[in-house]
Scaffold this motif. Structure first.
Motif, PDB file in Angstrom:
ATOM      1  N   SER A  39       0.831  -1.206   0.000  1.00 23.97           N
ATOM      2  CA  SER A  39       0.000   0.000   0.000  1.00 23.97           C
ATOM      3  C   SER A  39       0.869   1.260   0.000  1.00 23.97           C
ATOM      4  CB  SER A  39      -0.922  -0.024   1.223  1.00 23.97           C
ATOM      5  OG  SER A  39      -1.404   1.250   1.517  1.00 23.97           O
ATOM      6  N   TRP A  40       1.960   1.231   0.796  1.00 23.00           N
ATOM      7  CA  TRP A  40       2.845   2.414   0.845  1.00 23.00           C
ATOM      8  C   TRP A  40       3.603   2.580  -0.467  1.00 23.00           C
ATOM      9  CZ3 TRP A  40       1.697   6.206   3.622  1.00 23.00           C
ATOM     10  CH2 TRP A  40       1.137   6.039   4.885  1.00 23.00           C
ATOM     11  N   ALA A  42       2.387   1.797  -3.395  1.00 17.81           N
ATOM     12  CA  ALA A  42       1.386   2.360  -4.309  1.00 17.81           C
ATOM     13  C   ALA A  42       1.138   3.837  -4.000  1.00 17.81           C
ATOM     14  CB  ALA A  42       0.084   1.572  -4.195  1.00 17.81           C
ATOM     15  N   THR A  43       1.189   4.190  -2.704  1.00 16.81           N
ATOM     16  CA  THR A  43       1.018   5.603  -2.322  1.00 16.81           C
ATOM     17  C   THR A  43       2.148   6.436  -2.928  1.00 16.81           C
ATOM     18  OG1 THR A  43       0.029   4.911  -0.227  1.00 16.81           O
ATOM     19  CG2 THR A  43       0.803   7.172  -0.335  1.00 16.81           C
ATOM     20  N   TYR A  60       3.181  19.631   1.147  1.00 14.19           N
ATOM     21  CA  TYR A  60       2.388  18.402   1.292  1.00 14.19           C
ATOM     22  C   TYR A  60       3.160  17.198   0.737  1.00 14.19           C
ATOM     23  CZ  TYR A  60      -1.196  14.897   0.457  1.00 14.19           C
ATOM     24  OH  TYR A  60      -1.898  13.717   0.415  1.00 14.19           O
TER      25      TYR A  60
ATOM     26  N   LEU B 244      -8.065   5.207  -4.779  1.00 15.75           N
ATOM     27  CA  LEU B 244      -7.128   4.432  -3.956  1.00 15.75           C
ATOM     28  C   LEU B 244      -7.269   2.915  -4.136  1.00 15.75           C
ATOM     29  CD1 LEU B 244      -7.480   6.500  -0.638  1.00 15.75           C
ATOM     30  CD2 LEU B 244      -5.874   6.866  -2.502  1.00 15.75           C
ATOM     31  N   GLY B 247      -5.317   0.851  -6.931  1.00 13.80           N
ATOM     32  CA  GLY B 247      -3.870   0.723  -6.739  1.00 13.80           C
ATOM     33  C   GLY B 247      -3.500  -0.063  -5.485  1.00 13.80           C
ATOM     34  N   GLY B 248      -4.487  -0.497  -4.729  1.00 13.89           N
ATOM     35  CA  GLY B 248      -4.225  -1.243  -3.492  1.00 13.89           C
ATOM     36  C   GLY B 248      -3.759  -0.363  -2.352  1.00 13.89           C
ATOM     37  N   ILE B 249      -4.135   0.925  -2.387  1.00 14.92           N
ATOM     38  CA  ILE B 249      -3.740   1.835  -1.305  1.00 14.92           C
ATOM     39  C   ILE B 249      -4.784   1.753  -0.193  1.00 14.92           C
ATOM     40  CG2 ILE B 249      -3.322   4.238  -0.641  1.00 14.92           C
ATOM     41  CD1 ILE B 249      -2.487   4.768  -3.549  1.00 14.92           C
ATOM     42  N   GLN B 250      -4.367   1.298   0.991  1.00 20.08           N
ATOM     43  CA  GLN B 250      -5.277   1.303   2.142  1.00 20.08           C
ATOM     44  C   GLN B 250      -4.950   2.541   2.981  1.00 20.08           C
ATOM     45  OE1 GLN B 250      -4.072  -2.628   3.355  1.00 20.08           O
ATOM     46  NE2 GLN B 250      -2.802  -1.845   5.014  1.00 20.08           N
ATOM     47  N   ASP B 252      -3.986   4.296   5.874  1.00 24.94           N
ATOM     48  CA  ASP B 252      -3.406   4.083   7.201  1.00 24.94           C
ATOM     49  C   ASP B 252      -3.120   5.398   7.903  1.00 24.94           C
ATOM     50  OD1 ASP B 252      -3.271   1.236   7.317  1.00 24.94           O
ATOM     51  OD2 ASP B 252      -1.681   1.310   5.825  1.00 24.94           O
ATOM     52  N   ARG B 253      -3.010   6.470   7.097  1.00 24.09           N
ATOM     53  CA  ARG B 253      -2.748   7.786   7.694  1.00 24.09           C
ATOM     54  C   ARG B 253      -3.520   8.848   6.936  1.00 24.09           C
ATOM     55  NH1 ARG B 253       3.499   8.196   9.568  1.00 24.09           N
ATOM     56  NH2 ARG B 253       3.004  10.392   9.383  1.00 24.09           N
ATOM     57  N   GLN B 256      -2.834  10.277   3.280  1.00 29.76           N
ATOM     58  CA  GLN B 256      -3.251   9.634   2.027  1.00 29.76           C
ATOM     59  C   GLN B 256      -4.622  10.120   1.544  1.00 29.76           C
ATOM     60  OE1 GLN B 256      -2.502   5.995   4.211  1.00 29.76           O
ATOM     61  NE2 GLN B 256      -1.528   5.117   2.414  1.00 29.76           N
TER      62      GLN B 256
END
Lengths: 85, 404
Positions: A39-40, A42-43, A60, B244, B247-250, B252-253, B256
């Motif tokens: 997930s990170w 992909a972020t 940001y 999100l 893309g598999g973005i969960q 968590d903070r 995002q």
């Protein structure tokens, strides 16, 4: 007749048993850490795309980069811990 | 004409005041991890809060009692301490979450860590409560809260498949991670059915001196205001599902979540997100701090009223004066605002029967409502949602915290 104190003790023991009985297995922890790591990643990719489009202000972008680094480090540590014998 | 204006203002207040830290964070988490699958939870919560808000307004209009006041009178002080404690604790946690949202909006726009903004934000909220009046706080922040409509614009720009969105209205088994699915579902219901909303509404109806002539206005504003407000939360979920989830973005903070608007609306979207987060959370923090004052003062029979000078309702003002810095300290101490928000929402769901059942008893008592007591539909709908949400929270909370 059941006394209130007995009922409280019974409920507390049941609650603790429920909580302890569903502790995560190492496999589940490792799977979760891998998903968080992905997930990170992909972020980070989304951040790069949007930064290239000029959609995000610099301050940001720096915050997200820091969040990605912290998130990756935490997930890697959790993965290592879950994989340890 | 003035009634039409009141209805319009009431609906605008409902829309502008619906989205806050809890509904935004839970919608973003739900969309990012389960796509459209949890839209039904927002719909369910919205229907339930529409019923509850309408009941709180009706109780105030017919009996001229606020909720805490009527509860203490009907059940006695010993019983009243239970909902007082439950609503007090949950509202305090939600207040800290909202202050967290305000401080994060400031961090996103300035780059200065959100922890430094906690005390100044709480001071600004306190100052507005101290100097302002009820109309300014209720209508002013809700009008500004219309900036949250940016989520609806963004959702349309992302072109969601309407068939998939409609399918999300039907509850179904999760595609993966059932513990997380049900935990997120109850958090969404908790965010939608926050007790502060209907406690604040009942106090507002008494502050505005509603009588039985307001029953139609109350029904329309509660129904339409909450429904349109719920649509903003659904739009936020749709944005998360389309930005999100693929893309598999969960989530968590909080860092995002601005992508929800910056993806479809570019840099303007980023600033709209920051504005929406700031205004929505600032408005909610004002209302919750005030609601804590109302809850304690009305429940204990003290003098109260936001339209009174603080020295004329000193103990009422003291409650929010103490609650605000304490809630700010939670954020300044470094507690993760997103985790705090999600946990507060799940605890809200857990506490629902304690806050809702006494209200239902009151709403069926002709001594308070005369011929305007509840029908079976509203009784059944609210009771079912509250009890089911509480039971699911009871199972999902420990599973989410300790297990899988």
């Amino acid at each position: 007749m059941l006394r209130r104190a007995d009922l409280l003790v019974g409920l507390t023991i049941s609650g603790l048993a429920f909580v302890l009985g569903c502790t995560k297995s190492p496999e589940a922890k490792a799977k979760e850490a891998k998903a968080t790591l992905a997930s990170w990643e992909a972020t980070n990719k989304l951040l790069d795309e949007q930064r290239a489009r000029g959609a995000l202000p610099d301050q940001y972008v720096r915050q997200v980069i820091r969040a990605v680094e912290e998130g990756r480090a935490q997930a890697t540590a959790e993965l290592r811990q879950a994989s340890a014998p | 004409m003035s009634k039409l204006l009141e209805i319009a203002l009431g609906i605008v207040t409902g829309i502008g005041g619906f989205l806050e830290a809890g509904s935004l964070a839970t919608a973003a988490q739900a969309g990012s991890e389960f796509g459209f699958q949890l839209i039904w939870a927002i719909a369910l919560g919205t229907v339930c809060i529409a019923f509850l808000v309408e009941m709180a307004g009706r109780l105030a209009a017919v009996s001229r009692h606020t909720l805490p006041d009527a509860m203490r009178e009907r059940f006695g002080i010993a019983f009243f301490l239970l909902p007082l404690a439950a609503v007090g604790v949950v509202s305090f946690l939600v207040l800290a979450s909202e202050i967290g949202g305000v401080t994060l909006a400031l961090e996103f726009s300035t780059g200065v860590s959100h922890r430094w903004w906690a005390i100044p934000s709480a001071f600004a909220i306190w100052l507005l409560l101290w100097k302002g009046n009820f109309g300014l706080i209720e209508k002013g922040t809700s009008m500004l809260g219309l900036v949250t409509l940016a989520f609806i614009v963004a959702a349309f720009k992302l072109h969601p498949a309407s068939a998939e969105v409609v399918a999300g209205l039907v509850p179904r088994a999760p595609s993966h991670d059932p513990a997380k699915y049900w935990f997120t579902a109850v958090s969404i219901v908790g965010a939608s059915v926050s007790p502060y909303l209907f406690y604040f509404y009942s106090a507002g109806a008494v502050e505005d001196q509603w009588d039985e002539g307001y029953l139609t206005i109350n029904r329309i504003t509660a129904g339409f205001g909450m429904t349109f407000g719920g649509m903003v939360a659904v739009a936020a979920l749709i944005c998360a599902a389309l930005v999100l989830y693929p893309g598999g973005i969960q989530v968590d903070r909080y860092e995002q979540i601005p992508f929800l608007l910056s993806s479809p609306l570019a840099r303007a979207g980023f600033w709209l997100f920051v504005g929406a987060l700031f205004i929505a959370c600032f408005g909610a923090a004002l209302e919750i701090a005030l609601e804590l004052g109302y809850l304690v003062a009305q429940g204990l029979g003290w003098r109260w009223g936001e339209n009174l000078r603080p020295r004329d309702a000193a103990r009422f003002a003291l409650v929010y004066t103490v609650a605000l810095p304490l809630a700010a300290l939670v954020i300044a101490a470094g507690i993760d605002p997103l985790k705090l928000t999600i946990m507060s929402m799940a605890l809200t769901a857990l506490s629902l029967p304690v806050t809702v059942v006494p209200l239902l008893v009151l709403m069926n008592d002709p001594q308070y409502l005369n011929e305007h007591t509840n029908g079976w539909v509203s009784n059944a709908a609210v009771l079912a949602v509250s009890v089911i949400a509480c039971l699911v929270a009871l199972v999902a909370l420990p599973l989410q915290l300790f297990g899988s």
